[in-house]
Design an enzyme around this catalytic site. Structure first.
Site, mmCIF file in Angstrom:
data_model
loop_
_atom_site.group_PDB
_atom_site.id
_atom_site.type_symbol
_atom_site.label_atom_id
_atom_site.label_comp_id
_atom_site.label_asym_id
_atom_site.label_seq_id
_atom_site.Cartn_x
_atom_site.Cartn_y
_atom_site.Cartn_z
ATOM 1 N N GLN A 1 -0.896 -55.707 57.772
ATOM 2 C CA GLN A 1 -1.644 -55.817 56.425
ATOM 3 C C GLN A 1 -3.103 -55.066 56.741
ATOM 4 O OE1 GLN A 1 -0.334 -57.062 53.284
ATOM 5 N NE2 GLN A 1 -2.272 -56.102 52.637
ATOM 6 N N ASP B 1 6.321 -49.728 55.914
ATOM 7 C CA ASP B 1 5.216 -49.428 55.083
ATOM 8 C C ASP B 1 4.980 -47.813 54.839
ATOM 9 O OD1 ASP B 1 3.537 -51.334 53.744
ATOM 10 O OD2 ASP B 1 2.471 -51.690 55.163
ATOM 11 N N LYS C 1 4.363 -61.111 49.717
ATOM 12 C CA LYS C 1 5.379 -60.337 50.275
ATOM 13 C C LYS C 1 6.375 -61.456 51.070
ATOM 14 C CE LYS C 1 2.173 -56.417 50.777
ATOM 15 N NZ LYS C 1 1.584 -55.623 51.636
#
Ligand code: NAD
Length: 291
Positions: free
Chosen positions: A96, A119, A52
């Site tokens: 994460q 997200d 990412k």
């Protein structure tokens, strides 16, 4: 059989973003900034976060990787999120997953400012997604929708079967595929670990999204001729012939299923790169709406 090449489709999206970011820079506007938090040192999570951050660099975004010890407390992590929420330079915040067991991931997700929830896991984002309102869509299902759009895969009126009902993949996937949009407009069946007659249901599917995390679960005798196959699964399986000691396996028995399918995603190089491209699009939009 045709390949749904996630690397190519993701690159096309990132190329557009790169041009848009360069134009913002020329106009003296703010550059999108993604802040990623990694708690602990899980090997797979390290790889995903690194990919990412690399994609941000390649596309001209700013990125910050915040590493926290495996024994970080929930309180400390929530404090860090508050700090990033309050920082006007940060457009998108990503934590994460999975987090260590001692940390309540729901509490952490709920702490993220919804305007920075790139997200798309915050209940506010999920609610808007269900209502079909503009919002940050969860990166993996959003990436799959972008891939179907890129390759002009027909979805209207098709029967899609989603295997897996997690909050980050299966459930939002079922909502996006059934939305009154293009792509979308499918009739969706969502299957899970308690589904009876899974094989019979899969055999009725025009589109199958396999997101359960069991390597090679979907076999050729579960798929009808000409089906579109989206393999979300990524499992590390031991492989002593590789330097890393492992290789990645999807949830689909690839060679046998590919022979029957009209379109299929490879693993790696399918859904993974699209997830990152979708995250980048969310981060760009988070920046663009405020600046
Ligand atoms: P999860 O473990 O949270 O959910 C798995 C789901 O599969 C559950 O809903 C469960 O009911 C269902 N399931 C389990 N066994 C089943 C069975 N025998 N039959 C039918 N359904 C069954 O997993 P997740 O977070 O949704 O991830 C699924 C897979 O996708 C994992 O391999 C994960 O690594 C991968 N993943 C990939 C990406 C990507 O970017 N490519 C992103 C997220 C997750």
């Amino acid at each position: 059989m045709q390949i749904l090449d996630g690397k190519k489709a993701a690159q096309a999206i990132k190329d557009v973003l790169q041009i848009d970011v360069a134009q913002r820079a020329n106009e003296g506007k703010k550059i999108p900034h993604l802040a990623a938090i990694l708690v602990g040192n899980n090997g797979a999570s390290e790889t995903y976060v690194a990919a990412k951050v690399k994609a941000c660099e390649e596309t001209g975004f700013k990125s910050t990787l915040i590493r926290m010890d495996p024994d970080t407390t929930e309180f400390r992590l929530l404090e860090k999120i508050e700090e990033l929420n309050a920082d006007p330079d940060v457009d998108g915040i990503l934590v994460q997953l999975p987090l260590p067991k001692s940390i309540d991931d729901k509490k952490v997700i709920n702490a993220i400012d919804p305007s920075k929830d790139v997200d798309g896991f915050h209940p506010m984002s999920v609610g808007k997604m269900v209502e079909g309102l503009p919002t940050f869509l969860p990166a993996t299902p959003y990436g799959i929708m972008l891939m179907l759009e890129h390759y002009k895969v027909e979805t209207k009126g098709k029967h899609a079967v989603v295997i897996g009902r997690s909050n980050i993949v299966g459930r939002p996937m079922s909502i996006l595929l059934s939305a009154n949009k293009n792509p979308g407009n499918c009739t969706v069946t969502i299957c899970h670990s308690h589904t009876a007659n899974l094989k019979e249901i899969c055999l009725q599917a025009d589109i199958i999204v396999a997101a359960l995390g069991i390597p090679e679960f979907l076999k050729a005798d579960m798929v009808k001729d000409g089906a579109v196959i989206i393999d979300v699964g990524i499992t590390r399986v031991e492989d002593s012939s590789r330097k890393s000691g492992f290789r990645l396996k999807g949830d689909v028995d690839y060679d046998a299923v590919a022979a029957k399918s009209s379109w299929i995603t490879p693993v790696p190089g399918g859904v993974g790169p699209m997830t990152i491209a979708a995250l980048m699009k969310n981060t760009y939009n988070a920046c663009d709406t405020k600046n």
